[in-house]
Design a protein around this motif. Structure first.
Motif, PDB file in Angstrom:
ATOM      1  N   GLN A  57     -41.118   3.954 -39.661  1.00  0.00           N
ATOM      2  CA  GLN A  57     -41.411   3.460 -38.160  1.00  0.00           C
ATOM      3  C   GLN A  57     -42.304   4.423 -37.487  1.00  0.00           C
ATOM      4  O   GLN A  57     -43.109   4.294 -36.713  1.00  0.00           O
ATOM      5  CB  GLN A  57     -39.995   3.354 -37.671  1.00  0.00           C
ATOM      6  CG  GLN A  57     -39.343   2.206 -37.907  1.00  0.00           C
ATOM      7  CD  GLN A  57     -39.827   0.622 -37.358  1.00  0.00           C
ATOM      8  OE1 GLN A  57     -40.821   0.880 -36.540  1.00  0.00           O
ATOM      9  NE2 GLN A  57     -39.167  -0.455 -37.707  1.00  0.00           N
ATOM     10  N   SER A  58     -41.800   5.902 -37.968  1.00  0.00           N
ATOM     11  CA  SER A  58     -42.768   6.901 -37.315  1.00  0.00           C
ATOM     12  C   SER A  58     -44.345   6.596 -37.719  1.00  0.00           C
ATOM     13  O   SER A  58     -45.128   7.037 -36.858  1.00  0.00           O
ATOM     14  CB  SER A  58     -42.011   8.425 -37.483  1.00  0.00           C
ATOM     15  OG  SER A  58     -40.815   8.416 -37.062  1.00  0.00           O
ATOM     16  N   ALA A  59     -44.429   6.625 -39.169  1.00  0.00           N
ATOM     17  CA  ALA A  59     -45.761   6.490 -39.643  1.00  0.00           C
ATOM     18  C   ALA A  59     -46.372   5.138 -38.815  1.00  0.00           C
ATOM     19  O   ALA A  59     -47.634   5.365 -38.540  1.00  0.00           O
ATOM     20  CB  ALA A  59     -45.664   6.098 -41.023  1.00  0.00           C
ATOM     21  N   ALA A  60     -45.998   4.196 -38.564  1.00  0.00           N
ATOM     22  CA  ALA A  60     -46.679   3.152 -37.904  1.00  0.00           C
ATOM     23  C   ALA A  60     -46.807   3.617 -36.427  1.00  0.00           C
ATOM     24  O   ALA A  60     -47.852   3.332 -35.908  1.00  0.00           O
ATOM     25  CB  ALA A  60     -45.697   1.747 -38.170  1.00  0.00           C
ATOM     26  N   ALA A  61     -45.955   4.206 -35.736  1.00  0.00           N
ATOM     27  CA  ALA A  61     -46.057   4.762 -34.514  1.00  0.00           C
ATOM     28  C   ALA A  61     -47.406   5.525 -34.471  1.00  0.00           C
ATOM     29  O   ALA A  61     -48.239   5.616 -33.348  1.00  0.00           O
ATOM     30  CB  ALA A  61     -45.007   5.267 -33.868  1.00  0.00           C
TER      31      ALA A  61
END
Length: 165
Positions: free
Chosen positions: A48-52
């Motif tokens: 999720q952090s990578a997508a953000a």
């Protein structure tokens, strides 16, 4: 004989060993399960952090070409340790006020854009076209218990859509 039986009933010297023999496998199983569950949740958070992070990069400098999208993909792959085919960035379009996305800008322009006639055969024929970048991050996590035939690997599929125009 009766005295021995009464003494045997009051003897508690081995109870701790017996209780441990019953409870230790349960406690070890719960501990491993808790650890694996926390690993799965942590990995989902990383993705999720990578997508953000990819969303932020795309908003700051929208990638116009395949090469620019590949650079953003490489950044995300490096930060997550994923293989090349696990991160994708692709264009998506929204025609007018339609709620669904399409992968082709030509569909938004209507049938006139493809064959020149005025008959709309599936296109929306609108002048307002919103352009998006769809970011998709995929991964698989295999918990320890799968090796013992319990459950299956966990498939992650994190998707973000960022409007660029």
């Amino acid at each position: 004989m009766m005295q021995r039986l009464r003494n045997f009933g009051r003897d508690t010297r081995g109870t701790m060993a017996i209780e441990t023999a019953f409870l230790a496998p349960v406690l070890v199983t719960l501990s491993i399960g808790g650890f694996e569950a926390s690993q799965m949740i942590a990995r989902h958070g990383e993705l999720q952090s990578a997508a953000a992070e990819a969303s932020s990069i795309v908003q700051a400098s929208p990638p116009e070409t395949d090469e620019e999208r590949a650079v953003v993909e490489d950044v995300i792959e490096a930060s997550t340790g994923l293989a090349d085919n696990k991160v994708t960035l692709e264009f998506a379009y929204r025609c007018g006020v339609e709620e669904n996305y399409t992968n082709s800008r030509l569909i938004c322009l209507g049938d006139d854009a493809t064959d020149g006639d005025d008959i709309d055969e599936g296109g929306y024929s609108t002048e307002e076209i919103s352009t998006f970048i769809r970011i998709r991050v995929k991964d698989t996590y295999t918990p320890q218990w799968v090796e013992f035939g319990i459950g299956e690997p966990v498939e992650y599929d994190v998707e973000r859509t960022v409007q660029v125009s």
